[in-house]
Design an enzyme around this catalytic site. Structure first.
Site, PDB file in Angstrom:
ATOM      1  N   ARG A 233       0.903  -1.197   0.022  1.00  0.00           N
ATOM      2  CA  ARG A 233      -0.375  -0.008  -0.258  1.00  0.00           C
ATOM      3  C   ARG A 233       1.284   1.072  -0.104  1.00  0.00           C
ATOM      4  NH1 ARG A 233      -3.450  -2.625  -1.906  1.00  0.00           N
ATOM      5  NH2 ARG A 233      -5.416  -3.501  -0.872  1.00  0.00           N
ATOM      6  N   GLU A 262      -2.940   7.529  -4.583  1.00  0.00           N
ATOM      7  CA  GLU A 262      -3.104   7.251  -5.475  1.00  0.00           C
ATOM      8  C   GLU A 262      -5.040   7.294  -6.058  1.00  0.00           C
ATOM      9  OE1 GLU A 262      -1.800   3.333  -5.270  1.00  0.00           O
ATOM     10  OE2 GLU A 262      -3.724   1.950  -5.110  1.00  0.00           O
ATOM     11  N   HIS A 294      -1.070   0.017  -9.432  1.00  0.00           N
ATOM     12  CA  HIS A 294      -1.843  -1.132  -8.665  1.00  0.00           C
ATOM     13  C   HIS A 294      -2.141  -2.418  -9.377  1.00  0.00           C
ATOM     14  CE1 HIS A 294      -4.275  -1.094  -4.102  1.00  0.00           C
ATOM     15  NE2 HIS A 294      -3.990  -2.572  -4.941  1.00  0.00           N
TER      16      HIS A 294
HETATM   17  P1  NAD Z   1      -1.261 -11.173   5.638  1.00  0.00           P
HETATM   18  O1  NAD Z   1      -2.664 -10.879   6.446  1.00  0.00           O
HETATM   19  O2  NAD Z   1      -1.334 -12.744   4.787  1.00  0.00           O
HETATM   20  O3  NAD Z   1       0.057 -10.831   5.710  1.00  0.00           O
HETATM   21  C1  NAD Z   1       0.812  -9.738   6.189  1.00  0.00           C
HETATM   22  C2  NAD Z   1       1.099  -9.930   7.560  1.00  0.00           C
HETATM   23  O4  NAD Z   1       1.869  -8.416   7.845  1.00  0.00           O
HETATM   24  C3  NAD Z   1       1.685 -10.611   8.384  1.00  0.00           C
HETATM   25  O5  NAD Z   1       2.467 -11.994   9.084  1.00  0.00           O
HETATM   26  C4  NAD Z   1       1.173  -9.459   9.679  1.00  0.00           C
HETATM   27  O6  NAD Z   1       2.138 -10.818  10.819  1.00  0.00           O
HETATM   28  C5  NAD Z   1       2.539  -8.923   8.954  1.00  0.00           C
HETATM   29  N1  NAD Z   1       2.071  -7.908  10.201  1.00  0.00           N
HETATM   30  C6  NAD Z   1       0.834  -6.803   9.962  1.00  0.00           C
HETATM   31  N2  NAD Z   1       1.572  -5.510  10.348  1.00  0.00           N
HETATM   32  C7  NAD Z   1       2.938  -5.507  10.534  1.00  0.00           C
HETATM   33  C8  NAD Z   1       4.178  -5.147  12.252  1.00  0.00           C
HETATM   34  N3  NAD Z   1       3.036  -3.728  12.374  1.00  0.00           N
HETATM   35  N4  NAD Z   1       4.594  -4.869  11.692  1.00  0.00           N
HETATM   36  C9  NAD Z   1       5.281  -6.083  10.890  1.00  0.00           C
HETATM   37  N5  NAD Z   1       4.870  -6.629  10.190  1.00  0.00           N
HETATM   38  C10 NAD Z   1       3.405  -6.663  10.239  1.00  0.00           C
HETATM   39  O7  NAD Z   1      -1.847  -9.855   4.072  1.00  0.00           O
HETATM   40  P2  NAD Z   1      -1.337 -10.231   2.701  1.00  0.00           P
HETATM   41  O8  NAD Z   1      -2.461 -11.262   1.836  1.00  0.00           O
HETATM   42  O9  NAD Z   1       0.023 -11.211   2.589  1.00  0.00           O
HETATM   43  O10 NAD Z   1      -0.675  -9.377   2.249  1.00  0.00           O
HETATM   44  C11 NAD Z   1      -0.330  -8.225   1.962  1.00  0.00           C
HETATM   45  C12 NAD Z   1      -0.449  -6.719   1.957  1.00  0.00           C
HETATM   46  O11 NAD Z   1       0.005  -6.684   0.249  1.00  0.00           O
HETATM   47  C13 NAD Z   1      -1.966  -6.501   1.671  1.00  0.00           C
HETATM   48  O12 NAD Z   1      -2.194  -5.898   3.366  1.00  0.00           O
HETATM   49  C14 NAD Z   1      -2.533  -5.567   0.750  1.00  0.00           C
HETATM   50  O13 NAD Z   1      -1.948  -4.237   0.933  1.00  0.00           O
HETATM   51  C15 NAD Z   1      -1.423  -5.456  -0.121  1.00  0.00           C
HETATM   52  N6  NAD Z   1      -1.565  -6.284  -1.371  1.00  0.00           N
HETATM   53  C16 NAD Z   1      -1.490  -5.707  -2.428  1.00  0.00           C
HETATM   54  C17 NAD Z   1      -1.735  -6.125  -3.511  1.00  0.00           C
HETATM   55  C18 NAD Z   1      -1.524  -5.305  -5.194  1.00  0.00           C
HETATM   56  O14 NAD Z   1      -2.214  -5.717  -6.440  1.00  0.00           O
HETATM   57  N7  NAD Z   1      -0.835  -4.220  -4.959  1.00  0.00           N
HETATM   58  C19 NAD Z   1      -2.939  -6.824  -3.563  1.00  0.00           C
HETATM   59  C20 NAD Z   1      -3.041  -7.832  -2.463  1.00  0.00           C
HETATM   60  C21 NAD Z   1      -2.448  -7.879  -1.370  1.00  0.00           C
END
Ligand code: NAD
Length: 334
Positions: A233, A262, A294
């Site tokens: 993000r 964005e 994105h």
């Molecule tokens: P997820 O929930 O499986 O993993 C997130 C990880 O971040 C977890 O392991 C959690 O413990 C860790 N985390 C949370 N807060 C934290 C902090 N303060 N410090 C350190 N670690 C922390 O999520 P995911 O499915 O792997 O997706 C991650 C992110 O990717 C989503 O939240 C979304 O914003 C982004 N995303 C982007 C796109 C894109 O098209 N660009 C698509 C899907 C997801």
């Protein structure tokens, strides 16, 4: 259910209609949902927003008055919805908790290779008839240290790919996961990860505590010439600090699929328009920055799962079933 699909593009219509099979009444509009446009929800108990829709307390107040009972998000991230406000208004929020993590992880690797091997420059050079290699020197990924910030579903998928490429892997996460540890990923503090990584890739969600996770101080902790990739993000990065770190030549390369501001820019065609976001335009001037709109999630497999899960979420809500895809303030905090 009658469901209004907002910020809808033709591909949303194609995948959602196929998954729906006529079960629910889906109406598609291109309108971006926010406090000013929320009135369009009149007559729809369910809405299906995307990440460029803004469901803040104001928008949710209007939706509640108009009778909205359900939001089925076409995304994993839910930072664009004020979850406590939705709960206070009795509006259920459901998301697509799991969809192809490979789509985003593979895309992050794509950005790394593009920047490392200068594919973005080579593409236009060759079309201009310039087949010189000067300025296109890259490095082997094999043996390099990559730092993964956030090893959830996407971070873990990325770790597997990079492990296969022979990279050394460091990770930072508040909840280390055993799949990564089995691969040989070493969990360290964020400071140590930044100091030791040739490439850093961000995969934590956007929460108040992760906003501007990458700021002036954190950029200074990275070695000179390091690469930063953000497919998570935009607001994880302080854009002004990023521009300063690029201008001082401290950062070597930056790949962004997401951008801090964005919301008004992405998922629209500005070809015949003047873009007035000076920070965005400044970022585009750097030869070592690649920006995309994105699109990391945008594979057939991911779109199919997003559509199937969205229809399943409508089915479950309609049938009064609980679902792990439902977001509550309690679940959002964990
Ligand atoms: P997820 O929930 O499986 O993993 C997130 C990880 O971040 C977890 O392991 C959690 O413990 C860790 N985390 C949370 N807060 C934290 C902090 N303060 N410090 C350190 N670690 C922390 O999520 P995911 O499915 O792997 O997706 C991650 C992110 O990717 C989503 O939240 C979304 O914003 C982004 N995303 C982007 C796109 C894109 O098209 N660009 C698509 C899907 C997801």
């Amino acid at each position: 259910m009658r469901c209004l699909v907002t910020s809808a593009r033709p591909y949303d219509q194609q995948f959602l209609n196929a998954a729906n099979g006529g079960r629910h009444e889906l109406v598609f509009v291109e309108t971006v949902l926010n406090a000013d446009t929320a009135f369009i929800a009149q007559g729809y108990p369910a809405l299906c927003p995307f990440v460029d829709d803004t469901l803040d307390a104001n928008a949710l107040g209007t939706l509640a008055r108009l009778g909205t009972r359900l939001l089925v998000l076409r995304s994993t991230g839910f930072n664009h919805v004020d979850i406590p406000a939705a709960e206070a208004h009795g509006i259920t929020v459901m998301r697509v908790r799991n969809y192809s993590p490979y789509a985003v992880a593979e895309y992050a690797v794509g950005l790394m290779l593009t920047l490392n091997r200068h594919l973005h420059k080579a593409y236009s050079r060759v079309r201009d008839g310039n087949l010189l290699l000067d300025g296109l020197l890259g490095f082997d990924m094999h043996g390099k240290t990559v730092g993964i910030v956030g090893t959830g579903k996407i971070g873990t998928a990325l770790a597997r790919i990079l492990h296969g490429m022979g990279c050394r892997l460091l990770a930072y996460d508040t909840a280390p996961n055993s799949d990564c540890q089995e691969l040989g990923v070493v969990y360290v503090s964020l400071e140590e990860l930044l100091a030791k990584s040739r490439i850093v890739s961000l995969h934590v969600p956007l929460f108040p505590e992760t906003r501007h996770l990458m700021n002036t101080e954190r950029f200074a902790q990275m070695p000179e010439g390091a690469m930063l990739i953000n497919t998570s993000r935009g607001p994880l990065i302080d854009t002004s600090a990023l521009i300063a770190a690029l201008k001082s030549r401290h950062l070597g390369a930056v790949g962004l699929d997401v951008y801090e501001e964005e919301a008004d820019l992405y998922f629209k065609d500005h070809c015949d328009d003047i873009i007035c976001d000076d920070s965005f335009e400044r970022l585009l001037t750097f030869p070592n920055v690649v920006i995309t709109g994105h699109q990391a999630f945008f594979t057939r497999e991911a779109m199919q799962t997003i559509a199937d899960t969205t229809i399943q979420n409508l089915d479950d809500f309609n049938a009064g079933k609980d679902s792990p895809n439902r977001i509550t303030t309690h679940r959002a905090a964990h």
